[in-house]
Write a protein that holds these residues in place. Structure first.
Motif, PDB file in Angstrom:
ATOM      1  N   LEU A   1    -100.943  83.282  -0.306  1.00 51.28           N
ATOM      2  CA  LEU A   1    -101.155  81.878  -0.611  1.00 51.28           C
ATOM      3  C   LEU A   1    -100.000  81.062  -0.036  1.00 51.28           C
ATOM      4  O   LEU A   1     -98.836  81.389  -0.263  1.00 51.28           O
ATOM      5  CB  LEU A   1    -101.227  81.661  -2.123  1.00 51.28           C
ATOM      6  CG  LEU A   1    -101.966  82.721  -2.957  1.00 51.28           C
ATOM      7  CD1 LEU A   1    -101.887  82.378  -4.434  1.00 51.28           C
ATOM      8  CD2 LEU A   1    -103.407  82.870  -2.502  1.00 51.28           C
ATOM      9  N   VAL A   2    -100.326  79.996   0.676  1.00 49.49           N
ATOM     10  CA  VAL A   2     -99.312  79.130   1.272  1.00 49.49           C
ATOM     11  C   VAL A   2     -99.541  77.711   0.762  1.00 49.49           C
ATOM     12  O   VAL A   2    -100.600  77.116   0.999  1.00 49.49           O
ATOM     13  CB  VAL A   2     -99.368  79.148   2.810  1.00 49.49           C
ATOM     14  CG1 VAL A   2     -98.280  78.244   3.396  1.00 49.49           C
ATOM     15  CG2 VAL A   2     -99.217  80.570   3.336  1.00 49.49           C
ATOM     16  N   ALA A   3     -98.545  77.171   0.042  1.00 47.54           N
ATOM     17  CA  ALA A   3     -98.661  75.841  -0.553  1.00 47.54           C
ATOM     18  C   ALA A   3     -97.576  74.927  -0.020  1.00 47.54           C
ATOM     19  O   ALA A   3     -96.429  75.343   0.152  1.00 47.54           O
ATOM     20  CB  ALA A   3     -98.547  75.932  -2.081  1.00 47.54           C
ATOM     21  N   GLY A   4     -97.942  73.679   0.209  1.00 49.49           N
ATOM     22  CA  GLY A   4     -96.974  72.667   0.599  1.00 49.49           C
ATOM     23  C   GLY A   4     -96.992  71.523  -0.379  1.00 49.49           C
ATOM     24  O   GLY A   4     -98.034  70.871  -0.565  1.00 49.49           O
ATOM     25  N   GLY A   5     -95.886  71.277  -1.088  1.00 50.48           N
ATOM     26  CA  GLY A   5     -95.800  70.158  -2.015  1.00 50.48           C
ATOM     27  C   GLY A   5     -96.844  70.249  -3.119  1.00 50.48           C
ATOM     28  O   GLY A   5     -97.027  71.284  -3.750  1.00 50.48           O
ATOM     29  N   ILE A   6     -97.564  69.144  -3.341  1.00 50.05           N
ATOM     30  CA  ILE A   6     -98.561  69.099  -4.404  1.00 50.05           C
ATOM     31  C   ILE A   6     -99.737  70.019  -4.099  1.00 50.05           C
ATOM     32  O   ILE A   6    -100.575  70.278  -4.977  1.00 50.05           O
ATOM     33  CB  ILE A   6     -99.038  67.635  -4.635  1.00 50.05           C
ATOM     34  CG1 ILE A   6     -99.742  67.484  -5.999  1.00 50.05           C
ATOM     35  CG2 ILE A   6     -99.908  67.167  -3.479  1.00 50.05           C
ATOM     36  CD1 ILE A   6     -98.863  67.746  -7.187  1.00 50.05           C
ATOM     37  N   GLY A   7     -99.782  70.579  -2.907  1.00 53.11           N
ATOM     38  CA  GLY A   7    -100.785  71.580  -2.564  1.00 53.11           C
ATOM     39  C   GLY A   7    -100.645  72.869  -3.353  1.00 53.11           C
ATOM     40  O   GLY A   7    -101.476  73.770  -3.218  1.00 53.11           O
ATOM     41  N   ILE A   8     -99.636  72.955  -4.214  1.00 50.28           N
ATOM     42  CA  ILE A   8     -99.494  74.108  -5.096  1.00 50.28           C
ATOM     43  C   ILE A   8    -100.609  74.144  -6.139  1.00 50.28           C
ATOM     44  O   ILE A   8    -100.929  75.213  -6.692  1.00 50.28           O
ATOM     45  CB  ILE A   8     -98.106  74.076  -5.799  1.00 50.28           C
ATOM     46  CG1 ILE A   8     -97.824  75.394  -6.543  1.00 50.28           C
ATOM     47  CG2 ILE A   8     -97.994  72.901  -6.740  1.00 50.28           C
ATOM     48  CD1 ILE A   8     -97.744  76.612  -5.669  1.00 50.28           C
ATOM     49  N   THR A   9    -101.216  73.008  -6.440  1.00 52.99           N
ATOM     50  CA  THR A   9    -102.080  72.924  -7.627  1.00 52.99           C
ATOM     51  C   THR A   9    -103.285  73.870  -7.620  1.00 52.99           C
ATOM     52  O   THR A   9    -103.543  74.507  -8.645  1.00 52.99           O
ATOM     53  CB  THR A   9    -102.523  71.471  -7.889  1.00 52.99           C
ATOM     54  OG1 THR A   9    -103.100  70.920  -6.704  1.00 52.99           O
ATOM     55  CG2 THR A   9    -101.338  70.618  -8.327  1.00 52.99           C
ATOM     56  N   PRO A  10    -104.064  74.002  -6.540  1.00 49.33           N
ATOM     57  CA  PRO A  10    -105.200  74.926  -6.648  1.00 49.33           C
ATOM     58  C   PRO A  10    -104.782  76.363  -6.895  1.00 49.33           C
ATOM     59  O   PRO A  10    -105.517  77.138  -7.507  1.00 49.33           O
ATOM     60  CB  PRO A  10    -105.930  74.764  -5.306  1.00 49.33           C
ATOM     61  CG  PRO A  10    -104.911  74.213  -4.376  1.00 49.33           C
ATOM     62  CD  PRO A  10    -104.021  73.349  -5.221  1.00 49.33           C
ATOM     63  N   PHE A  11    -103.581  76.719  -6.447  1.00 47.48           N
ATOM     64  CA  PHE A  11    -103.133  78.097  -6.603  1.00 47.48           C
ATOM     65  C   PHE A  11    -102.720  78.429  -8.034  1.00 47.48           C
ATOM     66  O   PHE A  11    -102.631  79.599  -8.402  1.00 47.48           O
ATOM     67  CB  PHE A  11    -101.994  78.389  -5.627  1.00 47.48           C
ATOM     68  CG  PHE A  11    -102.405  78.258  -4.181  1.00 47.48           C
ATOM     69  CD1 PHE A  11    -103.552  78.875  -3.719  1.00 47.48           C
ATOM     70  CD2 PHE A  11    -101.658  77.505  -3.293  1.00 47.48           C
ATOM     71  CE1 PHE A  11    -103.958  78.751  -2.395  1.00 47.48           C
ATOM     72  CE2 PHE A  11    -102.037  77.383  -1.965  1.00 47.48           C
ATOM     73  CZ  PHE A  11    -103.192  78.006  -1.510  1.00 47.48           C
ATOM     74  N   LEU A  12    -102.474  77.409  -8.845  1.00 49.56           N
ATOM     75  CA  LEU A  12    -102.148  77.674 -10.248  1.00 49.56           C
ATOM     76  C   LEU A  12    -103.347  78.276 -10.977  1.00 49.56           C
ATOM     77  O   LEU A  12    -103.188  79.135 -11.843  1.00 49.56           O
ATOM     78  CB  LEU A  12    -101.677  76.393 -10.932  1.00 49.56           C
ATOM     79  CG  LEU A  12    -100.375  75.807 -10.373  1.00 49.56           C
ATOM     80  CD1 LEU A  12    -100.081  74.457 -11.012  1.00 49.56           C
ATOM     81  CD2 LEU A  12     -99.204  76.757 -10.577  1.00 49.56           C
ATOM     82  N   SER A  13    -104.555  77.847 -10.627  1.00 52.28           N
ATOM     83  CA  SER A  13    -105.740  78.475 -11.222  1.00 52.28           C
ATOM     84  C   SER A  13    -106.039  79.819 -10.553  1.00 52.28           C
ATOM     85  O   SER A  13    -106.570  80.727 -11.196  1.00 52.28           O
ATOM     86  CB  SER A  13    -106.949  77.541 -11.136  1.00 52.28           C
ATOM     87  OG  SER A  13    -107.353  77.311  -9.801  1.00 52.28           O
TER      88      SER A  13
END
Length: 316
Positions: free
Chosen positions: A114-126
């Motif tokens: 999983l690669v997240a940038g900034g607020i793009g972290i949110t879907p990965f929390l679920s």
């Protein structure tokens, strides 16, 4: 084109950083449903006539409440500013049912990166709930401009330990997407959500080394729709609008307010704003239509796509 609306109460608001707030919603009448990791809901801000989609960050199997996180975007057209400035605990809002255009692939034989940038972290929390429940191999790479404004870093460290890799640009820590993808085996599924340059880099290297079927992405927020101005005539409604150089057809419609349009993603992924083209030629910029569908010039996604001709006639 009107979505079902579920009445909810704002049961909790928590500031996570100077520009990010968490909002918790509890159902008022209709019970909230379970959902799949990667889903989002549309928040109806009826007071200001705005609808925006936000990723669900809560446990998909425990719908006692839904949670989202909202970044206050300085270039906001009103959605994030309204959520930050006008929504308080106890308020009533309306949500559309959860939709998912960024699902986790359930495969225990593969690694999931999983690669997240900034607020793009949110879907990965679920995602974490499903990854952990199914005991799938995964790692999370989280990039942000400044650790002081990043959300969930400590929570993630406590939750997933050394499977978390953080890159604080303010500390001169930068992710090399090319090197990350090159280290992965062919049975890896690669996911990305965040700013467009990060998404583009992951798609480029993921497609080249792992293949398109192994590379998954979600644009987060509204993608810019820039280009020459053009005219759009709405055949059924009987009027014409000028779409400026730095606005989308959807934004022009919303500013005019004579037509109500639903769009879940606002970045050409979900297909909810697909509209029939009656005359003219579209400049397709979506990720929903395939090459044959684009070439046919039958429909377009009005949230991101523009016109190649000086005039379009749409079935609206």
């Amino acid at each position: 084109m009107h979505q079902q609306k579920i009445a909810v109460s704002v049961s909790k608001i928590e500031r996570l950083s100077p520009n990010i707030k968490m909002f918790e919603f509890t159902a008022k009448d209709t019970p909230l449903s379970t959902f799949r990791a990667g889903s989002h809901v549309t928040v109806h801000m009826d007071e200001v006539g705005i609808r925006r989609a936000y990723s669900l960050i809560s446990d998909p199997d425990r719908p006692e409440h839904y949670r989202i996180s909202v970044l206050r975007d300085e270039s906001s057209k009103g959605g994030s500013a309204y959520m930050h400035d006008s929504v308080a605990e106890g308020d009533e809002l309306f949500l559309s049912p959860a939709e998912n255009f960024f699902p986790l692939v359930h495969d225990n034989t593969c690694k999931h990166v999983l690669v997240a940038g900034g607020i793009g972290i949110t879907p990965f929390l679920s995602y974490l709930y499903e990854l952990e429940q199914a005991d799938m191999e995964f790692e999370l790479h989280y990039c942000f401009r400044d650790g002081a404004n990043a959300a969930y870093v400590n929570h993630l460290r406590e939750r997933i330990g050394d499977r978390l890799h953080v890159y604080d640009n303010a500390q001169d820590q930068h992710l090399s997407v090319e090197q990350l993808v090159a280290r992965q085996g062919k049975n890896t599924h690669l996911y990305v959500c965040g700013p467009q340059p990060l998404i583009n880099a992951v798609i480029e290297h993921g497609n080249a080394l792992l293949g398109e079927e192994q590379t998954h992405f979600e644009n987060f927020g509204e993608v810019a729709s820039n280009g020459d101005s053009f005219e759009v005539h709405f055949q059924r409604s009987g009027f014409t609008l000028e779409v400026g150089e730095n606005m989308s057809i959807l934004q022009a419609i919303e500013a005019d307010k004579r037509i109500a349009i639903d769009c879940m993603c606002r970045n050409g992924v979900c297909g909810t704003c697909e509209t029939a083209i009656l005359e003219g030629e579209a400049d397709h910029r979506d990720h929903y239509l395939d090459d044959d569908e684009r070439a046919s010039q039958q429909t377009m996604m009005i949230c991101v796509s523009r016109a190649r001709s000086k005039r379009l006639v749409l079935d609206l």
